[in-house]
Write an enzyme that holds these catalytic residues in place. Structure first.
Site, PDB file in Angstrom:
ATOM      1  N   GLU A 169      37.819 -10.540 -10.804  1.00 12.25           N
ATOM      2  CA  GLU A 169      38.625 -11.208 -11.829  1.00 12.25           C
ATOM      3  C   GLU A 169      40.108 -11.179 -11.473  1.00 12.25           C
ATOM      4  OE1 GLU A 169      37.211 -12.956 -13.977  1.00 12.25           O
ATOM      5  OE2 GLU A 169      35.178 -12.182 -13.745  1.00 12.25           O
ATOM      6  N   HIS A 189      40.933 -13.965  -9.093  1.00 12.84           N
ATOM      7  CA  HIS A 189      41.125 -15.273  -9.742  1.00 12.84           C
ATOM      8  C   HIS A 189      42.586 -15.480 -10.126  1.00 12.84           C
ATOM      9  CE1 HIS A 189      37.193 -17.067  -9.972  1.00 12.84           C
ATOM     10  NE2 HIS A 189      36.653 -16.062 -10.640  1.00 12.84           N
ATOM     11  N   GLU A 217      34.621 -19.424  -7.234  1.00 16.46           N
ATOM     12  CA  GLU A 217      33.955 -18.155  -7.545  1.00 16.46           C
ATOM     13  C   GLU A 217      33.625 -17.386  -6.263  1.00 16.46           C
ATOM     14  OE1 GLU A 217      33.321 -16.611 -10.381  1.00 16.46           O
ATOM     15  OE2 GLU A 217      34.333 -18.182 -11.527  1.00 16.46           O
TER      16      GLU A 217
END
Length: 373
Positions: free
Chosen positions: A166, A169, A230
């Site tokens: 995360e 990202h 992703e």
């Protein structure tokens, strides 16, 4: 839609002789029309080309239509919406789940300060009481972990790999990049949408054409691009976790656990190309290919040696034990009830578990079992 429909209505209202006259005029000036379209396309291409940016972390060229300041302003609106959505659900900083998350995330930050954007971002932890298995980081550095995640992870190593993903990202500006791609796709869609409503003879056909166009763009461009981001976050997140001295082998085990949970619970699994995320099987396979490099990076950072017990092997052997116990229970049930086999429509739990993806070679399992014996 209005423009295309107006063009169609205008054309249908023209007398046949005027329609023929316009067709002849277009044929005579076709090269001028082609030149004009090419010139306009070139200007648009130059506009998008000037908004390409090179990622300082991966070196990959990406489309960024927003400046960092603009996107942070947009992210602030989303952040306020998330706060409103989770109102009265935030755990206090003294909660063990909050303290664990804070500790793991602090390790990721401390060991990755040389990565562009880590030190410049104002990170903040938010743990929310919610059964959903999820965690996300907003572009402004706000980290949200839902308590359902703690029921899915086995240890702090898995949690570190998820938070690293995360965190990646955010550092890679995937939110701004995906929003830019959506803007590009929306622009292309508008062009084709106008043509659809102008060319199709009836509104009903135009609506059908519009629906087909939206689905083609969604499944051929938008979702594949989301899955690509992703996968990139998996790669960079694994590097972040490796530098924080995490047991990176736990990364693929987490996705196998999720897959097992889905299989045992009978949750319907949609094909990967329908989803914005890669399938669990795909992630396991990809991460296992990256783990050797991550272990080497971990060693280069002076981290303590990993345990000789590979968590992937432990997981696989645990599933084998579950399989043996399940078979014994079924055999016992069959003997006690006098039933030779279960009904055809009922799938035995052993068959369900056997569909779990294998991540350890058969030879490795055999040698380990021999050692235990």
């Amino acid at each position: 839609m209005l423009l295309g429909r107006s063009i169609r209505k205008w054309w249908q209202a023209l007398p046949p002789d005027k329609q023929e006259l316009l067709k002849d005029t277009m044929k005579r000036n076709r090269w001028s029309i082609v030149l004009g379209i090419c010139s306009l396309s070139s200007l648009i291409a130059i506009y998008f080309w000037t908004h390409l940016d090179k990622s300082p972390i991966t070196g990959r060229n990406r489309l960024l239509m927003f400046s960092k300041r603009q996107f942070l302003q947009l992210a602030e609106f989303e952040y306020q919406s998330v706060l409103e959505n989770y109102k009265d659900k935030f755990l206090p900083v003294t909660d063990p789940m909050y303290e664990t998350t804070q500790f793991v995330f602090n390790q990721l930050i401390e060991k990755n300060k040389d990565i562009p954007g880590v030190s410049e971002t104002k990170w903040s932890i938010n743990v929310v009481e919610d059964p959903e298995i999820n965690a996300f980081v907003m572009p402004n550095g706000q980290v949200f972990v839902l308590t359902g995640l703690f029921k899915a992870v086995a240890d702090s190593d898995q949690l570190a790999c998820i938070l690293g993903h995360e965190m990646a990202h955010c550092l890679l500006a995937h939110g701004a990049e995906h929003a830019s791609i959506i803007q590009l796709l929306d622009f292309v869609s508008l062009v084709f949408l106008t043509l659809i409503w102008a060319v199709f003879p009836r509104d009903s056909l135009a609506v059908l054409g519009q629906w087909i166009q939206s689905k083609l763009i969604q499944y051929m461009f938008d979702r594949p691009y989301s899955r690509k981001l992703e996968i990139e976050a998996d790669e960079v997140g694994l590097r972040l976790a490796a530098k924080a001295c995490t047991d990176v082998r736990a990364s693929s085990v987490y996705w196998q656990q999720l897959e097992l949970m889905k299989i045992v619970s009978g949750t319907f699994q949609i094909p990967e190309w329908f989803s914005t995320h890669p399938s669990n099987d795909h992630r396991v396979e990809h991460l296992d290919k990256l783990i050797p490099k991550a272990i080497k990076l971990r060693e280069d950072c002076g981290c303590p040696s990993l345990s000789s017990v590979d968590p992937r092997l432990v997981f696989r052997l645990s599933v084998q034990e579950m399989l043996k116990l399940s078979k014994k229970k079924e055999e016992s049930f069959s003997i006690d009830s006098g039933i030779k086999q279960l009904p055809q429509y009922h799938e035995p739990r052993t068959a369900i578990i056997e569909r779990l993806p294998t991540v350890v070679s058969v030879q490795a399992l055999q040698s380990t079992q021999n050692t235990h014996k």
